[in-house]
Design a protein around this motif. Structure first.
Motif, PDB file in Angstrom:
ATOM      1  N   ASN A 175     -29.022 -25.664 -19.207  1.00 27.87           N
ATOM      2  CA  ASN A 175     -28.462 -26.726 -18.401  1.00 27.87           C
ATOM      3  C   ASN A 175     -29.308 -27.974 -18.592  1.00 27.87           C
ATOM      4  N   GLY A 176     -28.699 -29.099 -18.773  1.00 30.59           N
ATOM      5  CA  GLY A 176     -29.393 -30.345 -19.058  1.00 30.59           C
ATOM      6  C   GLY A 176     -30.297 -30.862 -17.970  1.00 30.59           C
ATOM      7  N   ALA A 177     -30.149 -30.376 -16.752  1.00 31.27           N
ATOM      8  CA  ALA A 177     -30.979 -30.857 -15.654  1.00 31.27           C
ATOM      9  C   ALA A 177     -32.143 -29.923 -15.337  1.00 31.27           C
ATOM     10  N   ASP A 178     -32.254 -28.809 -16.034  1.00 30.43           N
ATOM     11  CA  ASP A 178     -33.315 -27.843 -15.752  1.00 30.43           C
ATOM     12  C   ASP A 178     -34.686 -28.420 -16.103  1.00 30.43           C
ATOM     13  N   SER A 179     -35.674 -28.094 -15.287  1.00 30.08           N
ATOM     14  CA  SER A 179     -37.022 -28.582 -15.549  1.00 30.08           C
ATOM     15  C   SER A 179     -37.747 -27.739 -16.591  1.00 30.08           C
ATOM     16  N   ASP A 180     -37.246 -26.536 -16.848  1.00 29.06           N
ATOM     17  CA  ASP A 180     -37.831 -25.648 -17.845  1.00 29.06           C
ATOM     18  C   ASP A 180     -36.728 -25.053 -18.711  1.00 29.06           C
ATOM     19  N   LEU A 181     -37.053 -24.774 -19.966  1.00 32.55           N
ATOM     20  CA  LEU A 181     -36.140 -24.145 -20.903  1.00 32.55           C
ATOM     21  C   LEU A 181     -36.647 -22.731 -21.154  1.00 32.55           C
ATOM     22  N   ASP A 182     -35.757 -21.749 -21.062  1.00 34.27           N
ATOM     23  CA  ASP A 182     -36.159 -20.350 -21.148  1.00 34.27           C
ATOM     24  C   ASP A 182     -35.896 -19.758 -22.520  1.00 34.27           C
ATOM     25  N   ILE A 183     -36.804 -18.863 -22.917  1.00 37.19           N
ATOM     26  CA  ILE A 183     -36.670 -18.107 -24.151  1.00 37.19           C
ATOM     27  C   ILE A 183     -36.928 -16.648 -23.803  1.00 37.19           C
ATOM     28  N   LEU A 184     -35.980 -15.794 -24.143  1.00 30.57           N
ATOM     29  CA  LEU A 184     -36.075 -14.357 -23.885  1.00 30.57           C
ATOM     30  C   LEU A 184     -35.731 -13.644 -25.172  1.00 30.57           C
ATOM     31  N   PHE A 185     -36.540 -12.651 -25.523  1.00 28.20           N
ATOM     32  CA  PHE A 185     -36.323 -11.910 -26.757  1.00 28.20           C
ATOM     33  C   PHE A 185     -36.377 -10.429 -26.441  1.00 28.20           C
ATOM     34  N   GLY A 186     -35.250  -9.902 -25.962  1.00 27.95           N
ATOM     35  CA  GLY A 186     -35.183  -8.494 -25.586  1.00 27.95           C
ATOM     36  C   GLY A 186     -34.146  -7.757 -26.406  1.00 27.95           C
ATOM     37  N   THR A 187     -34.072  -6.449 -26.191  1.00 28.19           N
ATOM     38  CA  THR A 187     -33.073  -5.664 -26.913  1.00 28.19           C
ATOM     39  C   THR A 187     -31.714  -5.778 -26.245  1.00 28.19           C
ATOM     40  N   ALA A 188     -31.691  -5.974 -24.930  1.00 30.75           N
ATOM     41  CA  ALA A 188     -30.429  -6.061 -24.200  1.00 30.75           C
ATOM     42  C   ALA A 188     -29.910  -7.491 -24.093  1.00 30.75           C
ATOM     43  N   ALA A 189     -30.802  -8.462 -24.109  1.00 33.74           N
ATOM     44  CA  ALA A 189     -30.384  -9.857 -23.942  1.00 33.74           C
ATOM     45  C   ALA A 189     -31.380 -10.779 -24.635  1.00 33.74           C
ATOM     46  N   ASN A 190     -30.858 -11.883 -25.127  1.00 35.34           N
ATOM     47  CA  ASN A 190     -31.686 -12.923 -25.725  1.00 35.34           C
ATOM     48  C   ASN A 190     -31.306 -14.257 -25.112  1.00 35.34           C
ATOM     49  N   ARG A 191     -32.269 -15.130 -25.001  1.00 32.51           N
ATOM     50  CA  ARG A 191     -32.016 -16.480 -24.511  1.00 32.51           C
ATOM     51  C   ARG A 191     -32.758 -17.438 -25.436  1.00 32.51           C
ATOM     52  N   THR A 192     -32.075 -18.472 -25.883  1.00 35.49           N
ATOM     53  CA  THR A 192     -32.675 -19.462 -26.764  1.00 35.49           C
ATOM     54  C   THR A 192     -32.665 -20.819 -26.071  1.00 35.49           C
ATOM     55  N   SER A 193     -33.419 -21.750 -26.615  1.00 33.79           N
ATOM     56  CA  SER A 193     -33.428 -23.119 -26.102  1.00 33.79           C
ATOM     57  C   SER A 193     -33.184 -24.065 -27.264  1.00 33.79           C
ATOM     58  N   ILE A 194     -32.600 -25.206 -26.955  1.00 36.60           N
ATOM     59  CA  ILE A 194     -32.329 -26.212 -27.979  1.00 36.60           C
ATOM     60  C   ILE A 194     -32.992 -27.524 -27.560  1.00 36.60           C
ATOM     61  N   LEU A 195     -33.641 -28.162 -28.528  1.00 39.19           N
ATOM     62  CA  LEU A 195     -34.351 -29.418 -28.296  1.00 39.19           C
ATOM     63  C   LEU A 195     -33.763 -30.492 -29.201  1.00 39.19           C
ATOM     64  N   LYS A 196     -33.704 -31.713 -28.703  1.00 38.38           N
ATOM     65  CA  LYS A 196     -33.188 -32.838 -29.493  1.00 38.38           C
ATOM     66  C   LYS A 196     -34.189 -33.990 -29.433  1.00 38.38           C
ATOM     67  N   TYR A 197     -34.435 -34.591 -30.602  1.00 41.49           N
ATOM     68  CA  TYR A 197     -35.335 -35.730 -30.703  1.00 41.49           C
ATOM     69  C   TYR A 197     -34.594 -36.892 -31.348  1.00 41.49           C
ATOM     70  N   ASP A 198     -34.678 -38.050 -30.719  1.00 44.25           N
ATOM     71  CA  ASP A 198     -34.049 -39.266 -31.226  1.00 44.25           C
ATOM     72  C   ASP A 198     -34.905 -39.821 -32.366  1.00 44.25           C
ATOM     73  N   ILE A 199     -34.328 -39.893 -33.549  1.00 43.09           N
ATOM     74  CA  ILE A 199     -35.059 -40.446 -34.694  1.00 43.09           C
ATOM     75  C   ILE A 199     -34.417 -41.750 -35.185  1.00 43.09           C
ATOM     76  N   SER A 200     -33.491 -42.275 -34.397  1.00 38.10           N
ATOM     77  CA  SER A 200     -32.755 -43.472 -34.819  1.00 38.10           C
ATOM     78  C   SER A 200     -33.634 -44.722 -34.903  1.00 38.10           C
ATOM     79  N   SER A 201     -34.764 -44.731 -34.223  1.00 39.41           N
ATOM     80  CA  SER A 201     -35.613 -45.930 -34.233  1.00 39.41           C
ATOM     81  C   SER A 201     -36.592 -45.950 -35.407  1.00 39.41           C
ATOM     82  N   ILE A 202     -36.603 -44.904 -36.230  1.00 38.14           N
ATOM     83  CA  ILE A 202     -37.466 -44.921 -37.415  1.00 38.14           C
ATOM     84  C   ILE A 202     -36.832 -45.879 -38.425  1.00 38.14           C
ATOM     85  N   PRO A 203     -37.565 -46.921 -38.820  1.00 43.86           N
ATOM     86  CA  PRO A 203     -36.991 -47.899 -39.759  1.00 43.86           C
ATOM     87  C   PRO A 203     -36.571 -47.249 -41.076  1.00 43.86           C
TER      88      PRO A 203
END
Length: 159
Positions: A1-29
């Protein structure tokens, strides 16, 4: 969720949770040489118990063609391996348990992935953080959380 203060990562046999990060690179000349690009993030929660157990986590480059919006991405529309993100890891790091279940800063070198996004003219560079493999005997519910930019402690925001 975009408003969460923390991003979760879980690596189990029954369930996995990943996180996605985005970085703005448009200001690099244009016509710049990117010599290095590291991301740092703060682990706020580590539920691994013993120093002999842990996860190797990996960052995977999300292809610029996969457009996503922070507050609408979820498990149903997340990027798919091979189709929307590279299955080859762009960078790796290790998280282990032990006394006090260590938290703190981790860093990944993502120079080549960011160079590729920049060369393709992308405005953003995105990465999936997920479990790669585990060592010892971590439980299926041993969660790792990293601070998001919405974290109330500004000294812990990813950079």
């Amino acid at each position: 969720n975009g408003a969460d203060s923390d991003l979760d990562i879980l690596f189990g046999t029954a369930a996995n949770r990943t996180s996605i990060l985005k970085y703005d690179i448009s200001s690099i000349p244009s016509n710049q040489d990117i010599l290095s690009a590291n991301i740092s993030f703060f682990i706020t929660l580590n539920e691994l118990d013993a120093s002999s157990e842990g996860f190797n986590l990996s960052a995977h480059r999300v292809y610029p063609s996969y457009a996503w919006v922070e507050n609408t991405i979820n498990g149903n529309n997340r990027p798919q391996p091979g189709t929307n993100f590279n299955t080859t890891s762009s960078g790796k790091f290790r998280v282990f348990g032990g006394t006090g279940e260590p938290t703190g800063w981790k860093e990944i070198d993502l120079t080549s992935a960011l160079q590729q996004d920049y060369a393709e003219g992308a405005d953003n560079s995105s990465f999936i953080i997920q479990g790669l493999d585990k060592f010892g005997a971590p439980g299926d519910t041993d969660l790792i959380s990293i601070a998001s930019k919405e974290n109330s402690n500004a000294t812990r925001s990813d950079r």
